[in-house]
Each structure stands twice: as structure tokens, then as C-alpha cells.
Design an enzyme around this catalytic site. Structure first.
Site, PDB file in Angstrom:
ATOM      1  N   PRO A 196       0.835  -1.213   0.000  1.00  0.00           N
ATOM      2  CA  PRO A 196       0.000   0.000   0.000  1.00  0.00           C
ATOM      3  C   PRO A 196       0.869   1.262   0.000  1.00  0.00           C
ATOM      4  O   PRO A 196       1.287   1.751   1.046  1.00  0.00           O
ATOM      5  CB  PRO A 196      -0.807  -0.130   1.295  1.00  0.00           C
ATOM      6  CG  PRO A 196       0.042  -0.972   2.188  1.00  0.00           C
ATOM      7  CD  PRO A 196       0.783  -1.919   1.297  1.00  0.00           C
ATOM      8  N   ASP A 368       5.692   2.464   2.279  1.00  0.00           N
ATOM      9  CA  ASP A 368       4.805   1.346   2.574  1.00  0.00           C
ATOM     10  C   ASP A 368       4.021   1.705   3.834  1.00  0.00           C
ATOM     11  O   ASP A 368       4.584   1.778   4.931  1.00  0.00           O
ATOM     12  CB  ASP A 368       5.642   0.082   2.796  1.00  0.00           C
ATOM     13  CG  ASP A 368       4.798  -1.158   3.056  1.00  0.00           C
ATOM     14  OD1 ASP A 368       3.584  -1.020   3.326  1.00  0.00           O
ATOM     15  OD2 ASP A 368       5.358  -2.278   2.993  1.00  0.00           O
ATOM     16  N   HIS A 369       2.703   1.913   3.688  1.00  0.00           N
ATOM     17  CA  HIS A 369       1.900   2.402   4.811  1.00  0.00           C
ATOM     18  C   HIS A 369       1.748   1.359   5.919  1.00  0.00           C
ATOM     19  O   HIS A 369       1.324   1.687   7.040  1.00  0.00           O
ATOM     20  CB  HIS A 369       0.515   2.834   4.310  1.00  0.00           C
ATOM     21  CG  HIS A 369      -0.018   4.042   5.024  1.00  0.00           C
ATOM     22  ND1 HIS A 369       0.222   4.281   6.356  1.00  0.00           N
ATOM     23  CD2 HIS A 369      -0.765   5.085   4.586  1.00  0.00           C
ATOM     24  CE1 HIS A 369      -0.371   5.414   6.711  1.00  0.00           C
ATOM     25  NE2 HIS A 369      -0.967   5.921   5.658  1.00  0.00           N
ATOM     26  N   ARG A 370       2.096   0.111   5.658  1.00  0.00           N
ATOM     27  CA  ARG A 370       2.061  -0.906   6.707  1.00  0.00           C
ATOM     28  C   ARG A 370       3.181  -0.689   7.720  1.00  0.00           C
ATOM     29  O   ARG A 370       3.075  -1.126   8.875  1.00  0.00           O
ATOM     30  CB  ARG A 370       2.192  -2.313   6.098  1.00  0.00           C
ATOM     31  CG  ARG A 370       1.074  -2.710   5.160  1.00  0.00           C
ATOM     32  CD  ARG A 370       1.389  -4.014   4.454  1.00  0.00           C
ATOM     33  NE  ARG A 370       2.605  -3.937   3.652  1.00  0.00           N
ATOM     34  CZ  ARG A 370       3.089  -4.956   2.934  1.00  0.00           C
ATOM     35  NH1 ARG A 370       2.441  -6.115   2.914  1.00  0.00           N
ATOM     36  NH2 ARG A 370       4.197  -4.812   2.232  1.00  0.00           N
TER      37      ARG A 370
END
Length: 396
Positions: A196, A368-370
Site C-alpha cells: 500500500p 509502505d503504509h504498513r
């Protein structure tokens, strides 16, 4: 990496081989590497010839006959390797059991064509036809009893023309995709569809940086580039915000133990990202020299795997092509990539509200939004901006 190209053999069938001898040259998706023999023996059979494309990882490319082995041992090994889950069983003819595999006629392998006609083919010829995607339909064998042998398949390979497709009023030609291009396509598709991404961007005033760069060149004759300063600024910012130096793996966040910055280098038919290891602890001159050395090795395809695998973050620069802003795709397994645009002048108001020229350069960040949240990414990007606008902080 799933496939590679076997460029050439340095040994021929029948040659003696010692452990550590370089026997072949393999082109991977990132570099050309030398294949060393792990044992002593005689190179009995070359299964995959020179200039073979898209050889699957794990394939048998040659058979080494060790002391104490006889031809039947080698024959049995090749027979077992040639059998696949869906292939018919192999049968050895009585008159050929004592014939060396080097003659390519030691084994009759029954192959089904169009579910009706069955032909005889040696295992070596069958292996070559599978690797090179050569159809056996209608092929006439030159071996005993009409069996297809190695030379028949090689002759057919030489006859296959480059694929062309008639389309509308013009011919559109197709070309073979290199292992590097296949790897790039696979990795970036995986990255864009499974990670994401989110993006941030900031403009940096680089007037002082450009002046300082010029001073260094005048005083020391060292050509430190803007990109060298960016790489060093990124490394120092990663050290300042170590949570950026992490990646997602199976519902876990793995933290890297050192700051290794990958630098995107354009080479023929693709892109590779050699790594400046422990970049935060090196001087700007050392970083600059290492980037130049790695870039040269990348273009010569002489990088070692440890020089381009892994890394904390990647820096990609298209500023030299006049690109002002872009957002790069994350390089797995990393969680961030920095995109660098061109430096250009704009009119700005100074502290006295007078219009003056100013050089700015856009720095963009893909995350990476994680692993990296918006606040952390913002502070990380502001840190890079601060170092670039105050270049003396980089060299202290």
C-alpha cells in the site's frame, strides 16, 4: 530469480575438472556470474549448450562424472532428471545400454505427439527441446531407428526465425525479454499490487548546496554530485528515524541493523540498485567514490550479489533528464524510496518581500503504509530537506 541465461562453457565434454574451476558463465537478472565446479571429475555431458535462454533455476545443465562412476551411473541420473510428473516412462533399449551418453543415443525416450503419434527421442534431445521450446511434431530423427538426437534439436533451433506478427498495415516485431527485464516486471508488479503505497513531496532550496558543491570542486578537484549529497542526507535521516529502516514480512515488521542506501543506476535493458553499506558512517567523499565505483561495476555487469541485494531505502534520481517531480515504485523488501528531481530557478520573495531568484529541487517519498505512517514519513522527509538546505551539517 527464476530463470537465467547460460552464455558459454569454458570446458568441453571430456575435459577434466577440479573443484573451484570456472566452468561456465551465467547471466542472471542482475549480473553475469562465473559458475565454479564444486567437485573433481570429468565433464561427461553438457545438457544445456552455449547461448541457452531462460534456463529454469535448479535445472541440470551438465553431468560431472566422478572417480568410480561409470556411464550407467550418469545414464541413470539423466534418465531420472528427464522424467517429469506428466511425461511417459523411459525405456532403455538393450542394444544401447553400454553406449556413452556423449553420443546422445544411449536412451530411447517415448514422447507423445498430439496424443496419437509416439516418437523416439534421447533424454538429452528431449531436455534441449523443452528448454528451447522446440516442437517435436514432424521432426525426423537422424539417430539409430529414427530416434531424435541432440544434433536434430540444435539444427531445428537454428532454423527458428524471429517472431513477427502482421498487424494492420505494418509489421510489429517481438523481441525476447531479458532475465533482468523479466525480474523488473515481476518485482515491480508485486510491489505495486501488494504494497500500500502513499506519497509525500517537498521542495528544497539548494542554492547553498550548489555553492558548496562548487567550492569543493575548486578547492579539492573532487566532483561531488548533488546526488551524492542526497544519498548521504538520506542515510543520516534514516539513522535519525530508524523506524523507516524496516520492512514488512509475513505480518511482522523486521528492523535492519545498519543503514544501507541503494542507488538506482540505469544500465542497458534495465535498472539495478547497488548498495552503499553503512552509508551514514561514511564521509561524503567516501560515499561519492563508492557510488561511482558501484555504478561502473553495474554497467559492466560485474556486481556481486551482496552488492545489490537488500538495502534500507533506495534513492532514484531523474533530475539529469530535466524531470522536476516523480514518484518511484518501492523496491521490495524496502519500505521507502526517495525520488529526486531537477534543480531549477523560480522567483521567490525574500525576507524583505523582494523578488529574488531561488534554486529549488523536489524530493518525493514513496512509503509502505504498513510500516511507515504519515507523521513518521513527514519528519523523515523534513530531515532530508534540512540536510540539503544546510550542507555543512552533512560534512560535520
Amino acid at each position: 530469480m527464476e530463470k537465467g541465461n547460460l552464455q558459454r562453457w569454458f570446458k568441453k565434454e571430456g575435459d577434466s575438472v577440479s573443484s573451484g574451476d570456472v566452468i561456465a558463465e551465467i547471466e542472471t537478472d542482475k549480473a553475469v556470474v562465473e559458475l565454479e565446479s564444486l567437485d573433481d571429475g570429468v565433464l561427461h555431458t553438457i545438457v544445456v549448450p552455449d547461448n541457452s535462454k531462460d534456463v529454469p533455476v535448479g535445472s541440470i545443465i551438465a553431468l560431472l562424472k566422478e572417480e568410480g562412476d561409470d556411464d550407467q551411473d550418469v545414464l541413470k541420473l539423466l534418465n531420472n532428471a528427464s522424467d517429469t510428473k506428466n511425461s511417459p516412462s523411459a525405456e532403455v533399449s538393450k542394444e544401447s545400454q553400454n553406449i556413452s551418453l556423449e553420443k546422445d543415443t544411449a536412451l530411447d525416450h517415448q514422447v507423445s505427439i498430439n496424443n496419437s503419434e509416439r516418437i523416439k527421442i534421447s533424454p538429452l534431445a528431449k531436455k534441449l527441446s523443452e528448454i528451447n521450446k522446440v516442437s517435436l511434431n514432424g521432426m525426423v530423427g537422424s539417430g539409430p531407428g529414427g530416434r531424435i538426437v541432440k544434433s536434430d534439436v540444435l539444427s531445428q533451433i537454428d532454423k527458428v526465425p524471429n517472431n513477427t506478427i502482421a498487424h494492420s498495415h505494418q509489421d510489429i516485431s517481438s523481441s525476447t525479454v531479458s532475465p533482468m527485464r523479466m525480474a523488473i516486471a515481476s518485482r515491480l508488479t508485486e510491489s505495486k499490487t501488494t504494497i500500500p503505497h502513499f506519497y509525500l513531496s517537498v521542495d528544497c532550496s539548494v542554492d547553498d548546496l550548489v555553492k558548496y558543491k562548487k567550492q569543493i570542486k575548486e578547492q579539492s578537484q573532487k566532483n561531488i554530485t548533488i546526488n551524492d549529497f542526497v544519498v548521504k542526507a538520506v542515510a543520516m535521516s534514516v539513522a535519525q528515524y530508524p523506524d523507516v529502516n524496516s520492512y514488512w514480512q509475513k505480518d511482522q515488521i523486521i528492523k535492519n541493523s545498519q543503514v544501507d542506501v541503494a542507488v538506482a543506476v540505469a544500465i542497458e535493458d534495465g535498472l539495478i540498485t547497488p548498495i552503499v553499506k553503512n552509508c551514514d558512517s561514511k564521509t561524503i567523499t567516501a560515499v561519492s567514490a563508492e557510488i561511482k565505483s558501484l555504478a561502473e561495476k553495474a554497467k559492466n555487469k560485474s556486481l556481486k550479489p551482496e552488492e545489490f541485494q537488500g538495502g534500507s531505502v533506495t534513492v532514484s534520481n531523474l533530475g539529469m533528464y530535466g524531470i522536476k517531480e516523480f514518484f518511484a515504485i518501492i523496491n521490495p523488501p524496502q519500505s521507502a524510496i526517495i525520488s529526486v528531481g531537477a534543480a531549477y530557478k523560480i522567483p521567490c520573495f525574500n525576507e524583505n518581500d523582494h523578488i529574488v531568484p531561488k534554486q529549488i529541487m523536489n524530493i518525493s517519498l514513496s512509503c509502505d503504509h504498513r510500516v511507515v505512517d504519515g507523521v513518521l514519513a513527514s519528519m523523515f522527509l523534513q530531515s532530508i530537506k534540512n540536510y540539503l538546505e544546510n550542507p555543512m551539517l552533512i560534512v560535520i
